[in-house]
Motif scaffolding. Structure first.
Motif, PDB file in Angstrom:
ATOM      1  N   ALA A  80      -9.880   9.736   4.149  1.00 44.09           N
ATOM      2  CA  ALA A  80      -8.308  10.271   4.246  1.00 44.09           C
ATOM      3  C   ALA A  80      -7.461   9.412   3.888  1.00 44.09           C
ATOM      4  N   LEU A  81      -6.215   9.477   3.347  1.00 42.39           N
ATOM      5  CA  LEU A  81      -5.471   8.720   2.828  1.00 42.39           C
ATOM      6  C   LEU A  81      -4.054   9.075   3.450  1.00 42.39           C
ATOM      7  N   PHE A  82      -3.163   8.025   4.023  1.00 44.58           N
ATOM      8  CA  PHE A  82      -1.816   8.417   4.369  1.00 44.58           C
ATOM      9  C   PHE A  82      -0.828   7.474   3.653  1.00 44.58           C
ATOM     10  N   HIS A  83       0.434   8.184   3.478  1.00 41.42           N
ATOM     11  CA  HIS A  83       1.566   7.592   2.762  1.00 41.42           C
ATOM     12  C   HIS A  83       2.742   8.177   3.148  1.00 41.42           C
ATOM     13  N   CYS A  84       3.738   7.297   2.788  1.00 40.22           N
ATOM     14  CA  CYS A  84       5.316   7.741   2.625  1.00 40.22           C
ATOM     15  C   CYS A  84       5.716   7.861   1.360  1.00 40.22           C
ATOM     16  N   ALA A  85       7.096   7.104   1.057  1.00 40.90           N
ATOM     17  CA  ALA A  85       7.652   6.968  -0.016  1.00 40.90           C
ATOM     18  C   ALA A  85       7.135   5.601  -0.828  1.00 40.90           C
ATOM     19  N   THR A  86       7.202   4.601  -0.218  1.00 42.86           N
ATOM     20  CA  THR A  86       6.697   3.519  -0.695  1.00 42.86           C
ATOM     21  C   THR A  86       5.539   2.860   0.193  1.00 42.86           C
ATOM     22  N   GLY A  87       5.157   3.506   1.120  1.00 42.02           N
ATOM     23  CA  GLY A  87       3.988   2.900   1.934  1.00 42.02           C
ATOM     24  C   GLY A  87       4.069   1.966   2.811  1.00 42.02           C
ATOM     25  N   LYS A  88       5.249   1.650   3.306  1.00 40.43           N
ATOM     26  CA  LYS A  88       5.681   0.524   3.916  1.00 40.43           C
ATOM     27  C   LYS A  88       5.991   0.522   5.239  1.00 40.43           C
TER      28      LYS A  88
END
Length: 269
Positions: free
Chosen positions: A159-167
């Motif tokens: 699995a991978l999770f993220h948003c715009a910049t990953g912060k």
């Protein structure tokens, strides 16, 4: 003996078009370490070239949790290998006003929002966002779905999770996951702050553009980086609203002990 944290450099996934991508595997937690190659965090995957998509597939990433707003996702949708399932989780659906400020800065328009950043305004904006992660119903729904999805025994692959910049949205998700798995505070903080080093190649041109436009880079830096105080704000909000982190998980996110135990069984070795 407490396991030694795996070096951030060895956990980093070097995809230039997807900065801030790393494996959570190797971090010490209660009873062992996080399994390697099963859960990753990153920034947006909207600009992946064919070879980058093949790299994701080669890592075995079969599920991608996108924590950006619906507008962010529609404007720049993830470019994923056909083998990956996309799960949209709009953390800020109920109140996304502050997300536009970071987007404006990253797009080279710091001058347009500079007045909002004066006299501690940037830190206040970020602090408000972290309180939203704890308070908003949409955030509860998104993070609950994220953890239930990770724990689901029918889910296959990494699995991978993220948003715009990953912060921030991603950062809080990683903090919560590592706490659930039993990581010590210093391990959690080190991974959280690693984002600053991993994002710097992406951040520096933005800072240079802001300075060229007459905006002090120090004004925008709190928006573009992560700080220990952000987690302090989130933890204060957890205590204010729920009383404890365990209550946040059970009452705010609706996670049962069986789900938390399933996460530990799946991700700890």
């Amino acid at each position: 003996m407490t396991p030694t944290p795996q070096a951030a450099s060895s956990r980093r996934v070097p995809l230039p078009i997807a900065p801030n991508m790393r494996d959570l595997g190797g971090l010490p937690v209660s009873g062992g370490v996080v399994r390697t190659g099963v859960v990753f965090r990153s920034a947006s995957l909207a600009d992946l070239a064919d070879e980058d998509q093949r790299a994701l597939a080669d890592l075995g990433i079969a599920t991608v949790y996108d924590m950006r707003t619906a507008q962010e996702q529609a404007k720049k949708p993830d470019e994923l290998p056909v083998s990956a399932l996309l799960v949209p989780l709009d953390v800020l659906a109920d109140d996304q006003g502050d997300a536009s400020i970071g987007a404006a800065i990253m797009s080279g328009h710091a001058r347009e929002v500079a007045d909002l950043l004066e006299e501690g305004g940037a830190a206040a904006i970020i602090g408000k966002s972290y309180r939203k992660f704890i308070r908003l119903r949409s955030a509860h729904t998104a993070y609950e779905a994220f953890f239930r999805g990770l724990a689901n025994p029918s889910r296959r692959g990494a699995a991978l999770f993220h948003c715009a910049t990953g912060k921030d949205r991603t950062g809080w998700a990683a903090v919560c996951l590592l706490r659930i798995l039993g990581a010590e505070d210093d391990v959690i903080l080190d991974d959280y702050l690693q984002t600053n080093a991993d994002l710097m190649p992406t951040i520096q041109p933005v800072l240079d553009k802001a300075e060229a436009d007459g905006v002090d880079p120090e004004l925008v830096l709190p928006i573009l980086t992560v700080h220990e105080r952000n987690l302090a704000v989130a933890d204060d909000e957890v205590k204010r609203v729920f009383g404890s982190f365990d209550a946040y998980l059970s009452e705010g996110l609706g996670l049962k002990d069986s789900t938390l135990e399933a996460l530990r069984e799946r991700f700890v070795e």
